[in-house]
Design a protein around this motif. Structure first.
Motif, PDB file in Angstrom:
ATOM      1  N   SER A 106     -13.574 -38.024  17.221  1.00  0.00           N
ATOM      2  CA  SER A 106     -13.780 -36.765  17.935  1.00  0.00           C
ATOM      3  C   SER A 106     -14.118 -35.638  16.969  1.00  0.00           C
ATOM      4  O   SER A 106     -14.969 -34.789  17.255  1.00  0.00           O
ATOM      5  N   TYR A 118     -14.306 -35.026  27.571  1.00  0.00           N
ATOM      6  CA  TYR A 118     -12.961 -35.584  27.445  1.00  0.00           C
ATOM      7  C   TYR A 118     -12.170 -35.316  28.713  1.00  0.00           C
ATOM      8  O   TYR A 118     -12.481 -34.413  29.496  1.00  0.00           O
ATOM      9  N   GLY A 123      -6.634 -41.359  25.509  1.00  0.00           N
ATOM     10  CA  GLY A 123      -7.203 -42.692  25.608  1.00  0.00           C
ATOM     11  C   GLY A 123      -6.790 -43.447  26.840  1.00  0.00           C
ATOM     12  O   GLY A 123      -6.871 -44.682  26.871  1.00  0.00           O
ATOM     13  N   GLY A 126     -10.242 -42.769  30.302  1.00  0.00           N
ATOM     14  CA  GLY A 126     -11.552 -43.389  30.136  1.00  0.00           C
ATOM     15  C   GLY A 126     -12.727 -42.479  30.385  1.00  0.00           C
ATOM     16  O   GLY A 126     -13.851 -42.959  30.545  1.00  0.00           O
ATOM     17  N   THR A 127     -12.495 -41.166  30.425  1.00  0.00           N
ATOM     18  CA  THR A 127     -13.605 -40.237  30.665  1.00  0.00           C
ATOM     19  C   THR A 127     -14.598 -40.250  29.520  1.00  0.00           C
ATOM     20  O   THR A 127     -15.807 -40.121  29.723  1.00  0.00           O
ATOM     21  N   CYS A 128     -14.103 -40.385  28.293  1.00  0.00           N
ATOM     22  CA  CYS A 128     -14.960 -40.275  27.105  1.00  0.00           C
ATOM     23  C   CYS A 128     -15.453 -41.617  26.596  1.00  0.00           C
ATOM     24  O   CYS A 128     -16.014 -41.675  25.494  1.00  0.00           O
ATOM     25  N   GLN A 129     -15.251 -42.706  27.325  1.00  0.00           N
ATOM     26  CA  GLN A 129     -15.559 -44.026  26.792  1.00  0.00           C
ATOM     27  C   GLN A 129     -17.031 -44.137  26.392  1.00  0.00           C
ATOM     28  O   GLN A 129     -17.910 -43.573  27.036  1.00  0.00           O
ATOM     29  N   TRP A 136     -16.450 -51.352  24.437  1.00  0.00           N
ATOM     30  CA  TRP A 136     -16.142 -50.016  24.923  1.00  0.00           C
ATOM     31  C   TRP A 136     -15.018 -49.413  24.089  1.00  0.00           C
ATOM     32  O   TRP A 136     -13.991 -50.052  23.864  1.00  0.00           O
ATOM     33  N   ARG A 138     -12.925 -45.514  23.075  1.00  0.00           N
ATOM     34  CA  ARG A 138     -12.573 -44.187  23.585  1.00  0.00           C
ATOM     35  C   ARG A 138     -12.495 -43.222  22.400  1.00  0.00           C
ATOM     36  O   ARG A 138     -11.522 -43.230  21.640  1.00  0.00           O
ATOM     37  N   CYS A 140     -11.713 -40.312  21.890  1.00  0.00           N
ATOM     38  CA  CYS A 140     -10.634 -39.340  21.724  1.00  0.00           C
ATOM     39  C   CYS A 140      -9.503 -39.872  20.860  1.00  0.00           C
ATOM     40  O   CYS A 140      -8.726 -39.084  20.295  1.00  0.00           O
TER      41      CYS A 140
END
Length: 246
Positions: A106, A118, A123, A126-129, A136, A138, A140
């Motif tokens: 990040s 984010y 973690g 899963g928004t930032c995956q 995959w 993450r 963050c």
């Protein structure tokens, strides 16, 4: 005063009224012209000021952006520190920067000026995956791994949808039909809610009527029991009196 004198007097009054109205109209137009001239002068002054205006705050570019614009082959010459080249791909945009092993991804993205959406920053959501090496991850919570020399650490982010652009028209055929459709849905919903509320009201009234009937029946039963008890007591004492007389 004869008719001729009346006509002459009325004519003079008409001339006076017309004269006063013309003078007031002239004064109004002259004041309006002066206001328009002042407004135009103010607008021109504002244009002059706006052309020479310099904002006090300007967005500073990141080191990665400055290195990219300078075209330097070695990113470290621009002030970036690290031995691992990190590349962010998002849609048609690509950003690259340098990082050290173990550095939070990040922070590296912020250093490169790469936007990542984010959510929880833990973690979990899963928004930032993003995709990296077929897996995959993450960003963050992920840290930059130790990559062999000469290889890149490529992170592919989810593309962000472009914001819808307004046509700038206050009225259109589509907006007319959508407004009619929304109003129709609102009226249908209102009717359905009113019918449901009416049904609930009637059901509640029926329940209250049944409660009143049950309470009335219970009260009558209690009164009847009291009357029967009183009659039984009277008959009992009457028998005692008759037995005593015999």
């Amino acid at each position: 005063m004869n008719n001729c004198q009346r006509v002459a007097r009325n004519f003079l009054w008409v001339l006076v009224v017309v004269r006063l109205s013309l003078s007031s109209t002239h004064a109004f137009t002259s004041s309006g012209r002066s206001c328009n001239q002042q407004a135009s002068q103010t607008y021109l002054q504002a244009l002059k000021v706006g052309s020479s205006y310099e904002p006090k705050w300007k967005k500073r570019k990141t080191l990665a952006e400055e290195v990219g614009e300078s075209g330097a082959k070695d990113p470290s010459t621009g002030g970036l520190v690290g031995n691992i080249e990190v590349v962010f791909n998002q849609g048609n945009e690509t950003r690259s920067t340098l990082a050290l092993a173990g550095q939070p991804l990040s922070s590296v993205a912020a250093q490169a000026g790469q936007f990542i959406r984010y959510g929880c920053k833990k973690g979990e959501c899963g928004t930032c995956q993003a995709m990296c090496d077929g897996k995959w991850i993450r960003p963050c919570v992920v840290k930059v791994p130790d990559v062999p020399k000469g290889e890149q650490y490529v992170v592919t982010l989810n593309a962000i949808k472009n914001k819808s652009k307004s046509s700038g028209k206050f009225f259109s055929i589509r907006s007319f039909f959508m407004g009619f459709y929304n109003n129709l849905l609102g009226m249908v919903g209102f009717v359905k809610q009113r019918r449901a509320a009416r049904k609930n009201y009637l059901d509640r009234m029926d329940i209250e009527d049944n409660i009143l009937k049950l309470a009335e029946e219970k009260r009558k039963a209690a009164e009847a029991a009291e009357e029967k008890k009183a009659l039984d007591a009277c008959s009992y004492y009457a028998r005692i009196v008759l037995d005593a007389n015999d």
